[in-house]
Design a protein around this motif. Structure first.
Motif, PDB file in Angstrom:
ATOM      1  N   GLU B  36       8.331  66.945 -28.968  1.00  0.00           N
ATOM      2  CA  GLU B  36       8.334  65.885 -27.957  1.00  0.00           C
ATOM      3  C   GLU B  36       6.939  65.349 -27.681  1.00  0.00           C
ATOM      4  O   GLU B  36       6.767  64.187 -27.351  1.00  0.00           O
ATOM      5  CB  GLU B  36       8.936  66.426 -26.661  1.00  0.00           C
ATOM      6  CG  GLU B  36      10.375  66.885 -26.858  1.00  0.00           C
ATOM      7  CD  GLU B  36      11.176  66.740 -25.607  1.00  0.00           C
ATOM      8  OE1 GLU B  36      10.579  66.319 -24.599  1.00  0.00           O
ATOM      9  OE2 GLU B  36      12.365  67.068 -25.632  1.00  0.00           O
ATOM     10  N   ASN B  47      12.082  61.157 -30.758  1.00  0.00           N
ATOM     11  CA  ASN B  47      13.029  61.771 -29.835  1.00  0.00           C
ATOM     12  C   ASN B  47      13.552  60.761 -28.828  1.00  0.00           C
ATOM     13  O   ASN B  47      14.733  60.769 -28.478  1.00  0.00           O
ATOM     14  CB  ASN B  47      12.350  62.921 -29.101  1.00  0.00           C
ATOM     15  CG  ASN B  47      12.176  64.114 -29.994  1.00  0.00           C
ATOM     16  OD1 ASN B  47      12.852  64.218 -31.019  1.00  0.00           O
ATOM     17  ND2 ASN B  47      11.283  64.998 -29.639  1.00  0.00           N
ATOM     18  N   TYR B  48      12.660  59.873 -28.367  1.00  0.00           N
ATOM     19  CA  TYR B  48      13.120  58.853 -27.406  1.00  0.00           C
ATOM     20  C   TYR B  48      14.183  57.963 -28.036  1.00  0.00           C
ATOM     21  O   TYR B  48      15.178  57.637 -27.394  1.00  0.00           O
ATOM     22  CB  TYR B  48      11.933  58.021 -26.945  1.00  0.00           C
ATOM     23  CG  TYR B  48      12.310  56.885 -26.036  1.00  0.00           C
ATOM     24  CD1 TYR B  48      12.479  57.115 -24.671  1.00  0.00           C
ATOM     25  CD2 TYR B  48      12.542  55.612 -26.525  1.00  0.00           C
ATOM     26  CE1 TYR B  48      12.840  56.093 -23.829  1.00  0.00           C
ATOM     27  CE2 TYR B  48      12.915  54.581 -25.699  1.00  0.00           C
ATOM     28  CZ  TYR B  48      13.060  54.827 -24.348  1.00  0.00           C
ATOM     29  OH  TYR B  48      13.439  53.810 -23.521  1.00  0.00           O
ATOM     30  N   GLN B  51      17.523  59.805 -28.090  1.00  0.00           N
ATOM     31  CA  GLN B  51      18.157  60.065 -26.800  1.00  0.00           C
ATOM     32  C   GLN B  51      18.613  58.786 -26.103  1.00  0.00           C
ATOM     33  O   GLN B  51      19.647  58.780 -25.432  1.00  0.00           O
ATOM     34  CB  GLN B  51      17.176  60.820 -25.900  1.00  0.00           C
ATOM     35  CG  GLN B  51      17.042  62.273 -26.290  1.00  0.00           C
ATOM     36  CD  GLN B  51      15.862  62.934 -25.621  1.00  0.00           C
ATOM     37  OE1 GLN B  51      15.015  62.274 -25.031  1.00  0.00           O
ATOM     38  NE2 GLN B  51      15.784  64.245 -25.741  1.00  0.00           N
ATOM     39  N   GLU B  52      17.846  57.701 -26.231  1.00  0.00           N
ATOM     40  CA  GLU B  52      18.102  56.527 -25.398  1.00  0.00           C
ATOM     41  C   GLU B  52      18.724  55.351 -26.133  1.00  0.00           C
ATOM     42  O   GLU B  52      18.999  54.330 -25.516  1.00  0.00           O
ATOM     43  CB  GLU B  52      16.784  56.059 -24.764  1.00  0.00           C
ATOM     44  CG  GLU B  52      16.155  57.081 -23.849  1.00  0.00           C
ATOM     45  CD  GLU B  52      17.028  57.391 -22.646  1.00  0.00           C
ATOM     46  OE1 GLU B  52      17.749  56.475 -22.208  1.00  0.00           O
ATOM     47  OE2 GLU B  52      16.997  58.529 -22.170  1.00  0.00           O
ATOM     48  N   ASN B  55      22.221  54.350 -24.853  1.00  0.00           N
ATOM     49  CA  ASN B  55      22.223  53.825 -23.494  1.00  0.00           C
ATOM     50  C   ASN B  55      21.599  52.442 -23.420  1.00  0.00           C
ATOM     51  O   ASN B  55      21.966  51.631 -22.583  1.00  0.00           O
ATOM     52  CB  ASN B  55      21.452  54.775 -22.575  1.00  0.00           C
ATOM     53  CG  ASN B  55      22.105  56.129 -22.505  1.00  0.00           C
ATOM     54  OD1 ASN B  55      23.334  56.211 -22.612  1.00  0.00           O
ATOM     55  ND2 ASN B  55      21.318  57.181 -22.356  1.00  0.00           N
TER      56      ASN B  55
ATOM     57  N   PRO C  68      26.258  65.535 -28.622  1.00  0.00           N
ATOM     58  CA  PRO C  68      25.561  64.762 -27.583  1.00  0.00           C
ATOM     59  C   PRO C  68      24.167  64.329 -28.056  1.00  0.00           C
ATOM     60  O   PRO C  68      23.457  65.071 -28.724  1.00  0.00           O
ATOM     61  CB  PRO C  68      25.484  65.735 -26.409  1.00  0.00           C
ATOM     62  CG  PRO C  68      25.603  67.077 -27.025  1.00  0.00           C
ATOM     63  CD  PRO C  68      26.477  66.925 -28.219  1.00  0.00           C
ATOM     64  N   SER C  70      21.677  63.840 -26.178  1.00  0.00           N
ATOM     65  CA  SER C  70      20.603  64.452 -25.400  1.00  0.00           C
ATOM     66  C   SER C  70      19.996  65.641 -26.141  1.00  0.00           C
ATOM     67  O   SER C  70      18.845  66.002 -25.908  1.00  0.00           O
ATOM     68  CB  SER C  70      21.141  64.909 -24.040  1.00  0.00           C
ATOM     69  OG  SER C  70      22.214  65.804 -24.248  1.00  0.00           O
ATOM     70  N   GLU C  71      20.781  66.253 -27.058  1.00  0.00           N
ATOM     71  CA  GLU C  71      20.272  67.360 -27.879  1.00  0.00           C
ATOM     72  C   GLU C  71      19.675  66.770 -29.154  1.00  0.00           C
ATOM     73  O   GLU C  71      20.395  66.326 -30.043  1.00  0.00           O
ATOM     74  CB  GLU C  71      21.418  68.311 -28.210  1.00  0.00           C
ATOM     75  CG  GLU C  71      20.992  69.610 -28.853  1.00  0.00           C
ATOM     76  CD  GLU C  71      20.150  70.466 -27.934  1.00  0.00           C
ATOM     77  OE1 GLU C  71      19.243  71.133 -28.441  1.00  0.00           O
ATOM     78  OE2 GLU C  71      20.402  70.440 -26.688  1.00  0.00           O
TER      79      GLU C  71
END
Lengths: 146, 104, 122
Positions: B36, B47-48, B51-52, B55, C68, C70-71
């Motif tokens: 990270e 990583n961003y 994850q995003e 969304n 997910p 998020s992982e």
């Protein structure tokens, strides 16, 4: 290579195969949000469907499908679609290529980004298809057969 | 001259093999590019993006979101490169047939 | 030792591709073969980027049900894939430019051999 008569089997086979490759190219462009794909790959497939007719049957028959002098304006049109999307977003008050500000009513920010990405993928696909066709057309110019 | 070039290729290959022996193992989850925070203390974008991306754009394909949204100006540059390549081919090969007729 | 091999063999294949491309660019005399060597070199760089993006136990960067986002360990790093996606198509377009230049060279000098070409230019 002058006056070589193309085999009717090859002509019929390519004419049968070309629309299906084209449909698959459109599928790759429009399904690029959910599976591997997008404008670059789909545009290459669309170019393949045009080049198949061009290789098999020569320039005169291929011009009935896609006229060679239209390649440059369409490539410019693809760049204009991409750039214009960014410019519209900038005029509506956001940053350049900030899809949140696109003037499509009734959608939230994330869905606006979804549609903005789809519009620019169409522009990329148009440019890639026409530029690959343009390269082939100019390379075989003067050595035309059939 | 040819042996010098062959020697250059062998030296290049050996140098790359030596450098590759210090690379991290392929596919380990705790490699530097998968963490990270990078070595210099700045957040790593990979990583961003993972994850995003859903969304931000409601698009399951993360590669498409990076290509069309996060790095869209980069993609505009690539498209202009392709368009310029097409124009260069068009301009280079435009007068080929007329030149051949003039030579004769 | 086996761990070292399994962790590094992808890099070795990349280096073999780079060496083949450099061999084509340096040793071969024909300009078309030099261009093909350049293309092989580019393929080596692209394969290196894609192989670096790999994670053990991860899937391709398309959001799937039951995994997910998020992982982070569930998905591969998507940034090298994106960069190489554009690099491939731009590589094809610039290869077209290279071949157009070669066609013009052949029409003007009548040869694609490097040494004959240097003699004719002088």
């Amino acid at each position: 290579m002058t006056n070589r008569s193309p085999s009717p089997i090859i002509l019929l086979g390519t004419r049968f195969l070309s629309p299906y490759i084209m449909v698959f190219g459109f599928y790759v462009i429009f399904h690029g949000h959910y599976s591997p794909g997008g404008g670059f790959q789909g545009g290459t497939l669309l170019a393949v469907s045009l080049l198949l007719i061009r290789i098999a049957s020569g320039t005169q028959i291929a011009n009935l499908q896609f006229k060679d002098y239209l390649a440059t304006p369409y490539a410019a049109l693809g760049v204009v679609i991409y750039f214009g999307t960014g410019l519209v977003a900038m005029i509506m008050g956001g940053y350049f290529l900030d899809y949140e500000q696109l003037p499509i009513p009734g959608l939230e920010a994330a869905d606006l980004r979804y549609w903005g990405i789809l519009i620019i993928e169409l522009g990329i696909g148009l440019t890639v298809m026409t530029v690959l066709t343009l390269i082939y057309d100019n390379m075989v110019k003067g050595e035309d057969y059939a | 001259m040819k042996y010098l070039k062959l020697l250059l290729i062998i030296a290049f290959t050996l140098l790359l093999l030596f450098a590759a022996s210090d690379l991290p193992y392929r596919g380990e989850a705790d490699n530097q590019m998968n963490q990270e925070i990078s070595m210099t203390g700045t957040p790593v974008p990979g990583n961003y993006y993972i994850q995003e991306a859903y969304n931000d754009a409601h698009t399951p394909n993360i590669v498409t979101v990076i290509l069309g949204d996060y790095r869209s100006i980069d993609t505009l540059g690539e498209q202009i490169v392709i368009f310029t390549a097409g124009l260069i081919v068009f301009l280079l090969l435009r007068n080929r047939k007329e030149d051949e007729e003039n030579d004769q | 030792m086996l761990d070292f091999f399994m962790g590094h063999y992808a890099y070795w294949f990349t280096i073999i591709l780079l060496a083949i491309g450099l061999y084509g660019m340096l040793i071969k005399k024909n300009l078309v073969k030099k261009t093909i060597g350049l293309s092989i070199f580019q393929a080596g760089v692209i394969l290196f980027f894609v192989s670096v993006a790999m994670k053990d136990g991860a899937t391709v960067p398309v959001k799937a049900d039951g995994l997910p986002v998020s992982e982070v360990a569930n998905y591969m790093n998507a940034l090298p894939h994106t960069l190489m996606l554009t690099a491939i198509v731009v590589g094809v377009a610039t290869l077209g430019v290279a071949f157009a230049l070669l066609i013009n060279i052949y029409n003007r000098y009548g040869t694609l051999n490097e040494e004959e070409l240097l003699d004719k230019i002088q």
